[in-house]
Design a protein around this motif. Structure first.
Motif, PDB file in Angstrom:
ATOM      1  N   TRP A  14       0.836  -1.190   0.000  1.00  0.00           N
ATOM      2  CA  TRP A  14       0.000   0.000   0.000  1.00  0.00           C
ATOM      3  C   TRP A  14       0.873   1.243   0.000  1.00  0.00           C
ATOM      4  O   TRP A  14       1.984   1.249   0.555  1.00  0.00           O
ATOM      5  N   ARG A  15       0.384   2.271  -0.612  1.00  0.00           N
ATOM      6  CA  ARG A  15       1.027   3.572  -0.570  1.00  0.00           C
ATOM      7  C   ARG A  15      -0.057   4.604  -0.318  1.00  0.00           C
ATOM      8  O   ARG A  15      -1.017   4.722  -1.092  1.00  0.00           O
ATOM      9  N   ASP A  16       0.069   5.326   0.813  1.00  0.00           N
ATOM     10  CA  ASP A  16      -0.943   6.322   1.191  1.00  0.00           C
ATOM     11  C   ASP A  16      -2.332   5.694   1.230  1.00  0.00           C
ATOM     12  O   ASP A  16      -3.313   6.237   0.683  1.00  0.00           O
ATOM     13  N   GLU A  17      -2.393   4.501   1.833  1.00  0.00           N
ATOM     14  CA  GLU A  17      -3.644   3.772   2.042  1.00  0.00           C
ATOM     15  C   GLU A  17      -4.274   3.241   0.762  1.00  0.00           C
ATOM     16  O   GLU A  17      -5.357   2.654   0.795  1.00  0.00           O
ATOM     17  N   ARG A  28       9.751   1.887  -8.965  1.00  0.00           N
ATOM     18  CA  ARG A  28       8.767   2.832  -9.508  1.00  0.00           C
ATOM     19  C   ARG A  28       7.404   2.636  -8.842  1.00  0.00           C
ATOM     20  O   ARG A  28       6.665   3.600  -8.626  1.00  0.00           O
ATOM     21  N   LEU A  29       7.063   1.378  -8.522  1.00  0.00           N
ATOM     22  CA  LEU A  29       5.789   1.112  -7.860  1.00  0.00           C
ATOM     23  C   LEU A  29       5.783   1.631  -6.430  1.00  0.00           C
ATOM     24  O   LEU A  29       4.797   2.207  -5.966  1.00  0.00           O
ATOM     25  N   LEU A  30       6.884   1.415  -5.736  1.00  0.00           N
ATOM     26  CA  LEU A  30       6.943   1.807  -4.327  1.00  0.00           C
ATOM     27  C   LEU A  30       7.135   3.309  -4.155  1.00  0.00           C
ATOM     28  O   LEU A  30       6.609   3.902  -3.220  1.00  0.00           O
ATOM     29  N   GLY A  46       8.549   2.791   6.818  1.00  0.00           N
ATOM     30  CA  GLY A  46       7.194   2.272   6.760  1.00  0.00           C
ATOM     31  C   GLY A  46       7.018   1.042   7.639  1.00  0.00           C
ATOM     32  O   GLY A  46       7.724   0.852   8.619  1.00  0.00           O
ATOM     33  N   ARG A  47       6.130   0.151   7.248  1.00  0.00           N
ATOM     34  CA  ARG A  47       5.780  -1.001   8.077  1.00  0.00           C
ATOM     35  C   ARG A  47       5.730  -2.257   7.219  1.00  0.00           C
ATOM     36  O   ARG A  47       5.078  -2.272   6.178  1.00  0.00           O
ATOM     37  N   VAL A  48       6.384  -3.305   7.689  1.00  0.00           N
ATOM     38  CA  VAL A  48       6.404  -4.595   7.015  1.00  0.00           C
ATOM     39  C   VAL A  48       5.808  -5.613   7.966  1.00  0.00           C
ATOM     40  O   VAL A  48       6.238  -5.720   9.128  1.00  0.00           O
TER      41      VAL A  48
END
Length: 931
Positions: free
Chosen positions: A8-11, A67-69, A96-98
């Motif tokens: 996820w990025r920004d929910e 590019r995705l992250l 972030g969180r893993v």
């Protein structure tokens, strides 16, 4: 990744495509916070059938994931999430969180909590993160790799621990749903099913617990044809009782096992290795503090592991476990990990009746026992990573040391092990070992013999111990006599035969050899039988074996994993001296002619590749008459790669020329010697150059053609001049001139005149030097060869400078420079600019001199020709000094001296004197002769 791999990025969820990119991400997440090498990524994602382009595909997938992250990332920026270091690619878990990191944090919090309620709450939160099969949306073939199976085992272990905690705390209902979800994923996992039954019973659902037992029993019978194991049957019996709420693990035992073997009375050496080992401590920062001690047979792995264990034993008050898995036992008496586990449980007082029947149950019980304890585990002589994996504790509070002759890469990749590869002992440590075993006074009394013993043993601790034992049991046997015995075996292994198999070097080596596949075993034999230089490159190994490079790489990898070879540099491998002797013995028992054929393939590779590299390294050099076939394996493609190849193969080529000379292969000896000569000359390896040319000349005495003998004599005359052996140099140059004359080779005669001119200049006979230089120009002009004319003009100019006629020199040098520029020959431009610089220096035009010197210096540096770079720096310093710029002179002299000391240049002493006391009287006394 504790379920499908999602991000996820920004929910907002990210679409992780394509599938292979998702697989790469899953692997990196499984090692979050640690680098994963390119080779490991290829192995996990593609397996043994990886295509040639797999490495490139990894780089493409990494760019896609970045590019995705981080969509706004600049093109060449690695960003914050997916970074690259010296060890490979890694996911940075600090950003972030893993879920895997959070899972481990919560599980650790639960284990260490002193509150039962808090522990169960942490377990519940951790299990909530585990939503399905690890990396569930990744291809099944990838998920079957050990790295993902290990994560699955880790999560199951946490689930079992959670169930035990809930049962002990009387909070079965709190975790019943989570354990039920996990149990549904694999009905055949009896350990999890047993805990679910107990949780159901403890929550007042006895009938459901019995139904679960019946479901599992039927499934086992239908799919596997077996009855429930002891662990599940024990849970069934407890459910039938009114209060089945006790955990499955036996009560904590008061037994404190102390199984370590005795340490050596006086352990010597390995200071760096011990420092690296003791630095890896159970501080909570790693899931499994784990050290792998790996190395060749007889290198002292067990001794180091046991000594290390004794050094840190006081940190592990709950006990020390030791097992020898006999992974390379000569009688094939390899210890099964399940038997070792039962032995460990017995050491903690667990009775046979309490040991589960299934392997998973045994592992779970073992790890449960160690979960809250500080225990040191030494696993000796594992055959490979899988052989040791089940014996690894699950607790961070334990330390495990595993030894093996193989590299145990799997434990490094999937378990984060700290690798500790052992090399042979240094001469200093070997000396200390001997002194400890036979007494310092005996070692000090015979220093020469002691050094010879160490050399024969090659720093191998086992060999040193065998020899020391022989000397120690017979105090009247001097070390000189021991050396005589070792020499009498013709450097074979008969001098290292112990009283039993474990102390017989040949026998110990054989156990590693017999574990190899047929192709790797053949390559090992050939590496010993046709050993030429100190190491061997991949391409040479492919030629030795007569197979393509793509086939030899996995064979070298197998030998490396077995520690029968070591890596000296990227794509270069070394066989220890004693292992090489062992390999040669094995080869001698093989098919007739195998060694000779392999040796001929190897020498042919060196011959053809050297000829090709010489063309790339010195393209303007006059060629010899030779049938230039392409090498069996593709060689250097340009000047830089040719120089790198000569650098890597220098010592091997010297040995190859000697071998070819002994075998009477004149063409091989001459072609290799001639090819490497300009490289050796440019770098100042004059002694090596002399040796290799003298060998080639010996080989060519009766069989080689006139042209090649003339060329070899010319090169030999040049290097003997450099070494100051002027009479010998003149003899070879005069012989070469006669040979070139018989061939009508005007260019060859011009070259001889250059070298004779140089020789006369070295003798300060400038008048005769000018005669030879002029003669060279006449031969070159008659031949109509522009490059040779330019070189001859430059020689005439240089001699004019030395003879005190710098004005005459400038005319010749400028004509030479114009020709070189027309031909685009930087070598000639540098040399002629140097001449012009010196001529203007002599005329007192220090500014013009400086300009020409800087042109020459830049080209020499670009070419990497350190010898000529030093000479130009020397003269540039002289020019600055004459111009009154003492600081600049001092700096250039210092730079020149550094290079001269590295290359053994005889002008170094002159420079030291200049730097010691800058004296104007020295300003004209420069290195004008050496070119």
């Amino acid at each position: 990744m504790l379920g499908p791999v999602r991000g996820w990025r920004d929910e907002a969820e990210i679409a992780l495509r394509p599938p292979q990119a998702r697989a790469v991400l899953a692997l990196l997440l499984s090692r979050v916070g640690r680098p994963v090498s390119l080779a490991d990524i290829v192995d996990v994602v593609w397996g043994p059938s990886a295509p040639d382009a797999a490495a490139n595909a990894v780089h493409v997938h990494v760019r896609t994931l970045r590019r995705l992250l981080e969509p706004g990332l600049p093109a060449r920026d690695s960003g914050h999430w997916l970074v690259q270091g010296s060890g490979g690619y890694q996911i940075n878990g600090l950003q972030g969180r893993v879920d895997l990191l959070e899972f481990r944090r919560l599980a650790g919090e639960a284990r260490s909590s002193t509150s039962a309620v808090s522990a169960v709450a942490a377990y519940r939160e951790a299990l909530h993160l585990w939503t399905g099969p690890i990396a569930g949306n990744v291809d099944a073939a990838v998920r079957s790799h050990a790295v993902f199976r290990e994560l699955e085992r880790e999560c199951l272990e946490v689930a079992r621990g959670a169930a035990e905690a809930a049962l002990s705390a009387g909070m079965a209902s709190e975790l019943l749903g989570a354990i039920h979800t996990i149990a549904e994923r694999d009905v055949l996992d009896e350990s999890v099913q047993a805990r679910l039954m107990l949780l159901l019973a403890a929550a007042g659902r006895q009938s459901q617990a019995l139904e679960r037992f019946e479901l599992v029993r039927r499934t086992l019978a239908d799919e596997l044809g077996v009855d429930p194991g002891e662990e599940l049957a024990a849970a069934h019996r407890q459910v039938l009782q009114p209060a089945a709420v006790v955990p499955l693990a036996p009560a904590a035992s008061a037994v404190r096992p102390a199984q370590l073997p005795a340490d050596l009375p006086s352990f010597t050496g390995r200071v760096a290795e011990l420092a690296a080992s003791t630095a890896v401590k159970p501080d909570g920062g790693a899931v499994r503090p784990l050290i792998t001690v790996v190395g060749m047979a007889g290198v002292g792995k067990t001794a180091l592991a046991v000594h290390l264990a004794h050094e840190v034993a006081d940190r592990y008050p709950d006990g020390q476990l030791f097992v020898n898995l006999r992974g390379f036992d000569p009688d094939n008496a390899v210890v099964d990990p399940s038997d070792a586990l039962r032995g460990f449980l017995e050491a903690f007082g667990v009775t046979a009746a309490e040991v589960p029947r299934t392997l998973d149950g045994v592992v779970a019980l073992y790890r449960s026992l160690l979960a809250e304890r500080r225990v040191l585990v030494v696993i000796d002589n594992a055959r490979d990573a899988e052989h040791a994996r089940l014996l690894l504790p699950g607790s961070r509070s334990c330390l495990t040391v595993v030894t093996s002759r193989t590299m145990l890469s799997g434990l490094v990749v999937t378990n984060g092990a700290h690798p500790l590869p052992l090399q042979t002992l240094s001469d200093e440590d070997a000396l200390e070992l001997l002194a400890d075993r036979i007494g310092r006074e005996r070692v000090d009394a015979e220093p020469v013999a002691t050094a010879a013993v160490i050399r024969h043993c090659g720093g191998l601790p086992l060999a040193l111990a065998v020899v020391a034992a022989r000397a120690a049991t017979d105090p009247t046997l001097g070390l000189r006599a021991v050396v005589t015995e070792l020499a009498a075996t013709d450097d074979g292994l008969d001098g290292f035969v112990g009283a039993e198999a474990l102390t017989d070097v040949r026998a110990v080596f054989s156990w590693s050899y017999h574990a190899l596949g047929d192709a790797a075993a053949r390559l090992f034999r050939l590496l010993g039988a046709a050993r030429i230089g100190p190491d061997i490159g991949v391409a040479a190994a492919a030629s030795l074996a007569g197979v393509p490079i793509r086939q030899v790489r996995p064979l070298l990898g197998e030998l490396l994993q077995a520690n029968l070879v070591s890596r000296s540099a990227p794509d270069r491998y070394v066989v220890h001296d004693l292992l090489a002797v062992f390999a040669a013995e094995l080869a001698a028992e093989g098919p007739d002619g195998e060694r000779q054929a392999a040796l001929h393939r190897l020498l042919e590779y060196y011959r053809l590749t050297a000829l090709g590299a010489e063309r790339r390294y010195y393209p303007n050099r006059n060629s010899i008459e030779v049938d230039r076939q392409p090498p069996p394996v593709e060689g250097p493609a340009d000047r830089d790669t040719a120089g790198a190849w000569f650098t890597a193969e220098r010592l091997t080529l010297l040995a190859a020329v000697r071998e070819a000379t002994v075998l009477g292969l004149a063409d091989h000896a001459c072609h290799m010697a001639w090819s490497i000569s300009p490289f050796l000359h440019r770098l100042g390896h004059w002694d090596d150059m002399r040796t290799v040319l003298e060998d080639a000349l010996t080989a060519s005495a009766d069989v080689a053609g006139t042209d090649i003998r003339a060329q070899i004599s010319t090169e030999l005359g040049l290097v003997l001049t450099e070494l100051g052996l002027h009479e010998d140099a003149e003899t070879h140059l005069v012989n070469a001139r006669a040979l070139f004359g018989s061939l009508g080779d005007g260019i060859g005669q011009a070259r001889i005149s250059w070298h004779l001119s140089y020789l006369c200049a070295q003798r300060d006979n400038f008048a005769e030097a000018l005669v030879h230089a002029t003669d060279a120009l006449a031969h070159a002009s008659a031949a109509g060869h522009k490059a040779t004319v330019a070189t001859s003009l430059n020689h005439v100019a240089w001699i004019h400078v030395l003879n005190g006629d710098p004005a005459l020199a400038i005319d010749h040098a400028e004509r030479a420079l114009a020709l070189y520029r027309e031909l685009g020959q930087e070598e000639g431009i540098a040399s002629t600019s140097d001449t012009l610089g010196h001529a203007h220096h002599k005329l007192g035009d220090f500014t013009r001199a400086n300009e020409y010197y800087l042109v020459a210096l830049q080209i020499r540096r670009n070419q990497g020709v350190r010898l000529e770079e030093a000479n130009v720096l020397h003269r540039l310093g002289d020019n600055h000094h004459a111009a009154g710029a003492s600081a600049e002179a001092r700096e250039h002299w210092r730079q020149a001296l550094t290079i001269m000391e590295l290359t053994g240049n005889p002008d170094a002493e002159q420079l030291r004197r200049k730097l010691a006391a800058i004296d104007p009287g020295h300003s004209d006394h420069v290195t004008v002769h050496r070119r």
